[in-house]
Write a protein that holds these residues in place. Sequence first.
Motif, PDB file in Angstrom:
ATOM      1  N   UNK A 264       0.834  -1.210   0.000  1.00  0.00           N
ATOM      2  CA  UNK A 264       0.000   0.000   0.000  1.00  0.00           C
ATOM      3  C   UNK A 264       0.867   1.258   0.000  1.00  0.00           C
ATOM      4  N   UNK A 265       1.953   1.241   0.755  1.00  0.00           N
ATOM      5  CA  UNK A 265       2.850   2.395   0.801  1.00  0.00           C
ATOM      6  C   UNK A 265       3.517   2.614  -0.551  1.00  0.00           C
ATOM      7  N   UNK A 266       3.879   1.521  -1.224  1.00  0.00           N
ATOM      8  CA  UNK A 266       4.488   1.645  -2.551  1.00  0.00           C
ATOM      9  C   UNK A 266       3.494   2.262  -3.524  1.00  0.00           C
ATOM     10  N   UNK A 267       2.270   1.784  -3.496  1.00  0.00           N
ATOM     11  CA  UNK A 267       1.240   2.349  -4.382  1.00  0.00           C
ATOM     12  C   UNK A 267       1.060   3.838  -4.129  1.00  0.00           C
ATOM     13  N   UNK A 268       1.018   4.217  -2.866  1.00  0.00           N
ATOM     14  CA  UNK A 268       0.837   5.632  -2.531  1.00  0.00           C
ATOM     15  C   UNK A 268       2.028   6.466  -2.982  1.00  0.00           C
ATOM     16  N   UNK A 269       3.232   5.939  -2.797  1.00  0.00           N
ATOM     17  CA  UNK A 269       4.443   6.678  -3.182  1.00  0.00           C
ATOM     18  C   UNK A 269       4.536   6.867  -4.693  1.00  0.00           C
ATOM     19  N   UNK A 270       3.952   5.938  -5.452  1.00  0.00           N
ATOM     20  CA  UNK A 270       4.043   6.006  -6.913  1.00  0.00           C
ATOM     21  C   UNK A 270       2.752   6.519  -7.554  1.00  0.00           C
ATOM     22  N   UNK A 271       1.921   7.122  -6.740  1.00  0.00           N
ATOM     23  CA  UNK A 271       0.640   7.612  -7.270  1.00  0.00           C
ATOM     24  C   UNK A 271       0.838   8.651  -8.377  1.00  0.00           C
ATOM     25  N   UNK A 272       1.937   9.410  -8.300  1.00  0.00           N
ATOM     26  CA  UNK A 272       2.176  10.433  -9.312  1.00  0.00           C
ATOM     27  C   UNK A 272       3.152  10.016 -10.390  1.00  0.00           C
ATOM     28  N   UNK A 273       3.450   8.706 -10.480  1.00  0.00           N
ATOM     29  CA  UNK A 273       4.415   8.215 -11.467  1.00  0.00           C
ATOM     30  C   UNK A 273       3.901   8.430 -12.884  1.00  0.00           C
ATOM     31  N   UNK A 274       4.844   8.555 -13.814  1.00  0.00           N
ATOM     32  CA  UNK A 274       4.481   8.785 -15.214  1.00  0.00           C
ATOM     33  C   UNK A 274       3.974   7.523 -15.896  1.00  0.00           C
ATOM     34  N   UNK A 275       4.326   6.370 -15.348  1.00  0.00           N
ATOM     35  CA  UNK A 275       3.901   5.121 -15.963  1.00  0.00           C
ATOM     36  C   UNK A 275       4.631   3.951 -15.355  1.00  0.00           C
ATOM     37  N   UNK A 276       4.520   2.809 -16.017  1.00  0.00           N
ATOM     38  CA  UNK A 276       5.134   1.595 -15.493  1.00  0.00           C
ATOM     39  C   UNK A 276       6.661   1.679 -15.505  1.00  0.00           C
TER      40      UNK A 276
END
Length: 340
Positions: A264-276
Amino acid sequence: MRVYSGIQPTGRKHLGNYLGAIRHYVTGQEQAWATGDEAIFCVVDLHATTVAYDPAELRDRTYDTVAILLAAGLDPAKSILYRQGDVPEVPELTWLLTSVTAHGDLNRMHQFKEKSAQQRELVSAGLFLYPVLMAADVLAFRADRVPVGDDQRQHIELMRDIAERFNTRFGGEGREILRVPEGVYPTVAARIMDLQQPEKKMSTSSGSIEGTVYVLDEPKAVEKKLKRAVTDSANPPEIRRGPDKAGVSNLIDILAATTDRTPDEVEADLAGARGYGDLKVAAADAVNALLAPIRERYADLRGDEAAIESALAIGAEKARAIAAPVLAEAREAMGVGPRA
């Protein structure tokens, strides 16, 4: 409290082996050392002989495995690390335990069914008796807890049945000759999947080379494999876990396990990522940071096979000191050999 774990020497150790087992060995060792308990680790070379194998390769892989365990942090001064073939009490106890092991139970073992189906020339009796040898590994040391992968539950249950049946038949009322162990199953990073076939567990024997990250892979190889990992065609990309996103879920789990975060923390940290691509780069960087010191220490250790043998000899001496009295008591209870 005594904790026992065994690891196969066959195959090259991969990220799933490290996250699902080896890392927990080191944690367990440190916990046991701090509390005055005992941790025992075994490289199970006898188990490896139950299927077709090359003798020279088995010995080399055994040295490889021991060097990786030492490089990862196992310390022979804090725990017992030995090679299965160096403790003859275990195979003798295996034979004694066959007297209280049901043929039908062995015939129902999932691992036997799977591995025997792969044998074209010979299905060995050793493969059939594999679970009894595994039981002897643990019961010879009167271990209390056995950390294993979730796929080993059936073996642990059989091990417990064998110990209880032996005690009932030969121990008499209230006498526990063999301790009935408890299985301990991982809840985090229990299943790291193949990067190219994320519906399959990462494996040396049945996985793809491109989808398997080996502990000793060079950093560039790790980066290449993770950047080529299968994700999906969602547009826009969604960095989240779910049954419909096996490849993305696997990368999230890998990043979480290698950085001591929750998925869950990883998902939250990458919420603003440009893509995979951001997820893959982050996972590659984290895996390399985790494995780099192990690779470095391994390079120093693996070339000195005499030192590896010395460490194993010390471990075997400690292991035999524990197993010999257990075997002697089992022999006495069964009426085997001279009176004690």
